[in-house]
Design a protein around this motif. Structure first.
Motif, PDB file in Angstrom:
ATOM      1  N   LYS A  63      96.630 -58.687 174.842  1.00  0.00           N
ATOM      2  CA  LYS A  63      97.112 -59.691 175.799  1.00  0.00           C
ATOM      3  C   LYS A  63      96.865 -59.233 177.231  1.00  0.00           C
ATOM      4  CE  LYS A  63     100.593 -61.534 172.686  1.00  0.00           C
ATOM      5  NZ  LYS A  63     102.014 -61.763 172.429  1.00  0.00           N
ATOM      6  N   ARG A  68      96.521 -61.820 180.492  1.00  0.00           N
ATOM      7  CA  ARG A  68      97.835 -62.479 180.428  1.00  0.00           C
ATOM      8  C   ARG A  68      98.751 -61.869 181.473  1.00  0.00           C
ATOM      9  NH1 ARG A  68     100.024 -64.318 175.613  1.00  0.00           N
ATOM     10  NH2 ARG A  68     101.752 -64.921 176.978  1.00  0.00           N
ATOM     11  N   VAL A  73     103.627 -61.881 178.866  1.00  0.00           N
ATOM     12  CA  VAL A  73     103.778 -60.862 177.818  1.00  0.00           C
ATOM     13  C   VAL A  73     105.264 -60.565 177.603  1.00  0.00           C
ATOM     14  CG1 VAL A  73     103.178 -58.518 177.096  1.00  0.00           C
ATOM     15  CG2 VAL A  73     101.491 -59.902 178.312  1.00  0.00           C
ATOM     16  N   ASP A  76     106.714 -63.301 175.524  1.00  0.00           N
ATOM     17  CA  ASP A  76     106.307 -63.182 174.120  1.00  0.00           C
ATOM     18  C   ASP A  76     107.142 -62.128 173.396  1.00  0.00           C
ATOM     19  OD1 ASP A  76     104.350 -65.075 174.595  1.00  0.00           O
ATOM     20  OD2 ASP A  76     102.693 -63.630 174.611  1.00  0.00           O
ATOM     21  N   ASP A  80     109.629 -62.728 170.349  1.00  0.00           N
ATOM     22  CA  ASP A  80     109.341 -62.090 169.061  1.00  0.00           C
ATOM     23  C   ASP A  80     110.520 -61.287 168.540  1.00  0.00           C
ATOM     24  OD1 ASP A  80     106.806 -63.185 169.140  1.00  0.00           O
ATOM     25  OD2 ASP A  80     105.819 -61.318 169.765  1.00  0.00           O
TER      26      ASP A  80
END
Length: 123
Positions: A63, A68, A73, A76, A80
């Motif tokens: 990423k 990104r 990030v 994410d 997650d």
């Protein structure tokens, strides 16, 4: 006895060290063991095994290498792991980049330069 002025000696030495610094460039290399130790011993990530932890870390590196943003990030990782803990997420990102893809450290730092955590809900 001939004595060189102090400034001449200084610039001579500086020139020698400058050449040496250019000739000896540090080489960043991955340290898989350090990454695994730091993210599998630390509570909160609960990776199924070392391969899962390593795969996730390489995903972070991918990423970052794709450009990104740090905020993206972070989002994410927080999604997650179903956490709102900024430190938990940033620790994992930093470990991945520092240990698995150190050549991307400056790219990550530049992306994170103006990062501001999102405002808490209800603020």
């Amino acid at each position: 006895m001939l004595e060189k002025p102090l400034t001449t000696m200084f610039f001579t030495c500086a020139g020698l060290f400058g050449v040496a610094a250019v000739a000896v460039t540090p080489n960043a290399h991955a340290d898989v063991v350090a990454y695994l130790l730091n993210v599998t011993v630390r509570p909160g990530y609960n990776f199924a095994n070392a391969d899962a932890a390593l795969s996730y870390g390489h995903g972070i590196c991918d990423k970052v290498s794709q450009g990104r943003s740090y905020a993206g990030v972070m989002g994410d990782v927080m999604a997650d792991f179903d956490t709102s803990d900024e430190y938990q997420a940033s620790y994992l990102i930093n470990q991945a980049v520092n240990e698995l893809c150190p050549a991307l450290i400056w790219q990550l730092r530049n992306s994170a330069a103006h990062y501001r955590p999102p405002a808490p809900a209800g603020a």
